[in-house]
Design a protein around this motif. Structure first.
Motif, PDB file in Angstrom:
ATOM      1  N   HIS A   3     -37.433  17.782  -0.804  1.00 28.41           N
ATOM      2  CA  HIS A   3     -38.310  16.627  -0.794  1.00 28.41           C
ATOM      3  C   HIS A   3     -37.827  15.496  -1.683  1.00 28.41           C
ATOM      4  CE1 HIS A   3     -41.166  18.337   1.766  1.00 28.41           C
ATOM      5  NE2 HIS A   3     -41.359  19.390   1.005  1.00 28.41           N
ATOM      6  N   ARG A   4     -37.417  15.816  -2.885  1.00 27.75           N
ATOM      7  CA  ARG A   4     -37.193  14.720  -3.817  1.00 27.75           C
ATOM      8  C   ARG A   4     -35.906  14.882  -4.607  1.00 27.75           C
ATOM      9  NH1 ARG A   4     -42.897  13.509  -6.156  1.00 27.75           N
ATOM     10  NH2 ARG A   4     -43.354  14.168  -4.055  1.00 27.75           N
ATOM     11  N   PRO A   5     -34.791  15.101  -3.917  1.00 26.62           N
ATOM     12  CA  PRO A   5     -33.557  15.330  -4.684  1.00 26.62           C
ATOM     13  C   PRO A   5     -33.182  14.133  -5.531  1.00 26.62           C
ATOM     14  CG  PRO A   5     -33.094  14.998  -2.352  1.00 26.62           C
ATOM     15  CD  PRO A   5     -34.573  15.110  -2.468  1.00 26.62           C
ATOM     16  N   TRP A   6     -33.546  12.924  -5.097  1.00 30.00           N
ATOM     17  CA  TRP A   6     -33.081  11.747  -5.851  1.00 30.00           C
ATOM     18  C   TRP A   6     -33.690  11.674  -7.232  1.00 30.00           C
ATOM     19  CZ3 TRP A   6     -36.627   7.901  -7.111  1.00 30.00           C
ATOM     20  CH2 TRP A   6     -37.881   8.012  -6.484  1.00 30.00           C
ATOM     21  N   LEU A   7     -34.907  12.238  -7.372  1.00 29.77           N
ATOM     22  CA  LEU A   7     -35.513  12.205  -8.708  1.00 29.77           C
ATOM     23  C   LEU A   7     -34.681  13.035  -9.674  1.00 29.77           C
ATOM     24  CD1 LEU A   7     -39.346  12.405  -8.123  1.00 29.77           C
ATOM     25  CD2 LEU A   7     -37.977  10.490  -8.900  1.00 29.77           C
ATOM     26  N   THR A   8     -34.205  14.189  -9.191  1.00 27.55           N
ATOM     27  CA  THR A   8     -33.377  15.029 -10.047  1.00 27.55           C
ATOM     28  C   THR A   8     -32.105  14.303 -10.431  1.00 27.55           C
ATOM     29  OG1 THR A   8     -34.167  16.728  -8.566  1.00 27.55           O
ATOM     30  CG2 THR A   8     -32.617  17.396 -10.269  1.00 27.55           C
ATOM     31  N   VAL A   9     -31.530  13.641  -9.429  1.00 27.68           N
ATOM     32  CA  VAL A   9     -30.277  12.932  -9.706  1.00 27.68           C
ATOM     33  C   VAL A   9     -30.506  11.818 -10.722  1.00 27.68           C
ATOM     34  CG1 VAL A   9     -28.491  11.503  -8.690  1.00 27.68           C
ATOM     35  CG2 VAL A   9     -29.351  13.481  -7.440  1.00 27.68           C
ATOM     36  N   ALA A  11     -32.854  11.616 -12.920  1.00 30.56           N
ATOM     37  CA  ALA A  11     -33.147  12.184 -14.241  1.00 30.56           C
ATOM     38  C   ALA A  11     -31.877  12.678 -14.909  1.00 30.56           C
ATOM     39  CB  ALA A  11     -34.143  13.325 -14.096  1.00 30.56           C
ATOM     40  N   THR A  12     -30.978  13.301 -14.121  1.00 30.72           N
ATOM     41  CA  THR A  12     -29.734  13.787 -14.707  1.00 30.72           C
ATOM     42  C   THR A  12     -28.912  12.636 -15.253  1.00 30.72           C
ATOM     43  OG1 THR A  12     -29.770  15.419 -12.959  1.00 30.72           O
ATOM     44  CG2 THR A  12     -27.751  15.281 -14.265  1.00 30.72           C
ATOM     45  N   ALA A  14     -29.958   9.717 -16.158  1.00 34.23           N
ATOM     46  CA  ALA A  14     -30.621   9.142 -17.326  1.00 34.23           C
ATOM     47  C   ALA A  14     -30.362   9.984 -18.554  1.00 34.23           C
ATOM     48  CB  ALA A  14     -32.113   9.015 -17.062  1.00 34.23           C
TER      49      ALA A  14
END
Lengths: 437, 366
Positions: A3-9, A11-12, A14
């Motif tokens: 669903h939300r891989p871009w948030l992980t990316v 956050a990483t 950042a």
């Protein structure tokens, strides 16, 4: 997961960026220290000034933003030096070897990026003889000193105090200053804490700037040399507001003195929050915190806070300063000086002018030739010059203020607008670079 | 992420990336490493030799402080999550909405303390300050929506995002230009000085005020969204704005109300922040804004309960985390690493729960 891989990316990235920014404070370690003074006399060429052309002097000071008072005060000092070229303060600039002086003023913003922009702009102008600045160590260290040094342009500061600028490892051959080296200020802070406060345990707080890092490191080294214990050396981010976690963890080490020489915004917050968290601990800070704004913002929390700063009462005693210089300053700029460094920049300007007079070759047509390396050598050879701030003798590493008097002022009796009277130091000591670690 | 049409291209591009097997492996290894650091660090810190170990009081103080900070972050995070829920856009200028309220109320607070009104009629003065702060934040939020976002509502996702960053810089520069760059001391009424003892724990009065006000505001928001007619239209627009508009809901009105609600919460947070730290400056919105956005993502962006929970978790992590998890490893100056630490925990949560703590992926919004 999908669903939300871009948030992980995001956050990483950042997190990595923050790690990188935390690490980047370590040591700029410029590659300087080469012995260019032994090189050929005109390695960097000669500045040629036509018969009717002015001598161009660069000025890199902070003249906008929160720290503008620091830079504007020095620009005022420099303009007074121009005025005094003819031996009197009459609001008409004098001439040097028959030439007008023209100032090219750049804003260094009190940051490394600003220092880079200002130095690059000045270095691109081949008519610039020397640069008076910077205001902040961060604008000079590894940035202004290197960029201008590579072109053989002297950078002469009236308010950089970071020890690294004139250290064996990082000193750039074309960098000098009339401001004190914070190795001395740090040593006097440590001496005051040990001897006058009877402290045995010291904690320090610095932020990401070289100024605060240099001061706390010098204070800690000297404090330990005096058989004291340093319980914590914490780093903060100057833009944070909640310092309670770090103060609370410092309080666990039970220090007698907390030394936090950070700038006004963080300093006022730390003073207020420390009163709540460690009411029994003596708080010390330095000139970066000494401002009317701190008194306004922190209110009663400044009471009993000890600030170290160059002891201006020493040069205020001089007849020339109090009877001629200060009235001229107030006449021309309509206010009392906003910091102490106008005097240091006045001295730096005069030392530079004297050096130009010594080395400039006056050609028959009235034009001037100023060899860059010779000019630098003449400034570095300054010895026993009687300036506003005391005797000026430059060392090989560019420290021209050798005997420095540092005062400790107890809040609210600080020598700034809004401080209580008398604003005389509760402690004052003079040291030279050889006396300190 | 979402079922709305505009999100499809981004999803399609990233899903190829998502199906690669090594990605999951790396993330799990990363997650396991962070989990190890957290557990081992906490164990080491708590078993430090006697004189280096932190006292019980230390942890209590840090937790109280963390909860107070978390309450403010939660209020700001709600603004991010509400706008995201309705518009699927990240309003990066929300930190400045928060700053505007605090900064504008400063001028009233400063005048009141000089005239003595702040201390003679503290409750009335604080109420006026609250109204001013809310008005300031709401005004900025509504103007933002009207000027910067409305025309871009159907533009590709990145466009309003960049606009939001631009608006954020614009508002900061405008405040610096109008009111100067120097930090200003925000007066604290004497009534709020000092601390009270609750169940044996000493809590600063300001912290207590912050905490209670924030909880009341969050409960009020929950009631508004779940019980009121307007709240129902907000939920409908969040679920599907096209169908909602076919059903006769005025989407523009709902969006404006969402920004107003976000502005009100940011205004409350602004006043509480100003009272808690007694200093305002034009850059003050940036760091709390980033932390609150992180909180909204951590809790599950689009979820109201998630934003509140995320705020408290981030507040607590910032206060307790560095000491608890890093001190044991002998990391020097561990408190300066608190933001790094917050992001590490965020990664950990997103690895195992991509939708955030309370988010379920795409079902629950607002």
């Amino acid at each position: 997961m999908k669903h939300r891989p871009w948030l992980t990316v995001v956050a990483t990235v950042a997190a990595l960026a923050l790690v990188a920014s935390a690490c980047s404070n370590d040591d700029p370690a410029p590659s300087g220290g080469t012995d260019s003074e032994t090189a050929a006399v005109d390695e960097f060429g000669t500045v040629e000034i036509g018969p009717d052309d002015p001598i161009n002097v660069g000025v890199a000071q902070v003249i906008s933003g929160a720290d503008a008072a620091l830079g504007q005060d020095q620009v005022n000092g420099i303009e007074l030096a121009l005025d005094y070229l003819d031996g009197k303060f009459d609001q008409t600039p004098g001439t040097l070897l028959g030439h007008q002086i023209e100032l090219a003023i750049e804003d260094e913003g009190c940051t490394a990026e600003g220092g880079q922009a200002a130095a690059t702009a000045l270095a691109a102008d081949p008519s610039i003889v020397g640069v008076l600045g910077t205001s902040c160590s961060s604008a000079a260290l590894g940035v202004g000193d290197t960029i201008l040094g590579e072109k053989g342009i002297l950078l002469f500061s009236g308010s950089n105090t970071n020890p690294a600028l004139t250290s064996e490892e990082a000193h750039q051959p074309f960098y000098a200053r009339t401001a004190h080296n914070d190795r001395i200020q740090g040593a006097i802070v440590a001496e005051y804490a040990l001897n006058e406060q009877g402290a045995t345990k010291l904690a320090t707080i610095h932020d990401e700037s070289p100024y605060t890092q240099g001061l706390t490191a010098a204070a800690a080294v000297n404090f330990e040399a005096g058989d004291g214990t340093v319980t914590a050396q914490e780093q903060i981010n100057s833009e944070d507001t909640d310092f309670k976690p770090v103060l609370r963890s410092i309080a666990e080490g039970d220090p007698d003195v907390l030394y936090a020489p950070v700038f006004v915004a963080a300093c006022s917050l730390i003073l207020k929050q420390a009163v709540e968290i460690m009411p029994d601990v003596t708080i010390m800070a330095s000139d970066g915190c000494m401002s009317s704004d701190t008194i306004k913002n922190a209110g009663d929390a400044v009471n009993g806070v000890f600030l170290s700063s160059p002891d201006i009462s020493v040069f205020q005693k001089g007849d020339f300063y109090s009877n001629e210089f200060l009235p001229a300053y107030q006449d021309q700029f309509g206010s009392a000086p906003t910091s102490v460094f106008h005097a240091h920049s006045f001295d730096a300007t005069n030392v530079l002018f004297d050096a130009i007079e010594q080395v400039a070759v006056e050609n028959d047509d009235g034009s001037l030739s100023i060899p860059r390396t010779a000019l630098r050598d003449a400034v570095f050879a300054t010895s026993g010059y009687e300036g506003l701030t005391g005797i000026i003798t430059c060392t090989e590493l560019g420290d021209c203020a050798t005997d420095v008097t540092i005062g400790v002022f107890e809040g609210p009796n600080w020598p700034v607008d809004g401080g209580a009277k008398p604003d005389t130091p509760v402690y004052s000591d003079t040291k030279s670079l050889e006396d300190v670690l | 992420m979402s079922s709305s049409g505009s999100a499809q291209p981004v999803d399609a591009r990233l899903s190829g990336f998502a199906t690669l097997p090594w990605r999951r492996i790396i993330l799990v290894v990363l997650g396991a490493t962070i989990a190890f650091v957290v557990i081992a660090g906490a164990y080491k810190t708590l078993t430090l030799p006697g004189d280096e170990r932190f006292s019980g009081d230390f942890w209590v103080d840090q937790i109280v402080n963390g909860l107070g900070q978390g309450a403010i972050l939660a209020l700001i995070a709600l603004g991010y999550t509400l706008v995201y829920g309705i518009l699927r856009m990240i309003n990066f200028a929300h930190g400045e909405v928060f700053m505007a309220g605090a900064f504008i109320s400063f001028f009233f607070a400063d005048a009141y303390v000089k005239s003595g009104f702040l201390n003679s009629n503290t409750y009335l003065a604080l109420t006026i300050l609250l109204i001013v702060s809310i008005a300031g934040s709401t005004l900025v939020a509504v103007l933002l929506e009207r000027i910067a976002y409305r025309r871009l509502r159907n533009a590709p996702r990145l466009v309003p995002l960049i606009t939001a960053i631009g608006a954020s810089l614009f508002i900061q520069s405008a405040f610096r230009g109008f009111f100067g760059p120097q930090p200003r001391g925000y007066p604290l009424p004497t009534l709020l000085e000092g601390s009270v003892v609750l169940a044996g724990i000493s809590v600063a009065k300001v912290q207590l005020l912050v905490f209670i006000t924030a909880i009341v505001a969050m409960v009020a928001l929950q009631l508004f969204v779940n019980r009121s007619r307007t709240g129902r239209s907000m939920r409908a627009v969040a679920a599907d704005s096209e169908i909602a508009s076919l059903m006769g809901i005025n989407v523009d009105r709902v969006v404006v109300i969402t920004f107003i609600v976000g502005g009100i919460l940011a205004g409350i947070a602004g006043l509480l922040f100003a009272l808690a730290f007694t200093q305002v400056v034009f850059t003050m919105g940036f760091r709390p804004g980033i932390a609150a956005f992180t909180a909204a993502v951590l809790g599950g962006i689009g979820s109201i309960g998630g934003a509140a929970l995320g705020g408290f978790v981030i507040g607590l992590l910032q206060a307790v985390g560095p000491s608890l998890f890093l001190k044991g490893f002998g990391v020097p100056s561990e408190n300066s690493l608190r933001d790094v630490f917050v992001f590490l925990v965020l990664i950990l949560v997103l690895v195992f729960r991509p939708g955030g703590l309370l988010g379920t992926g795409d079902a629950e919004k607002v």
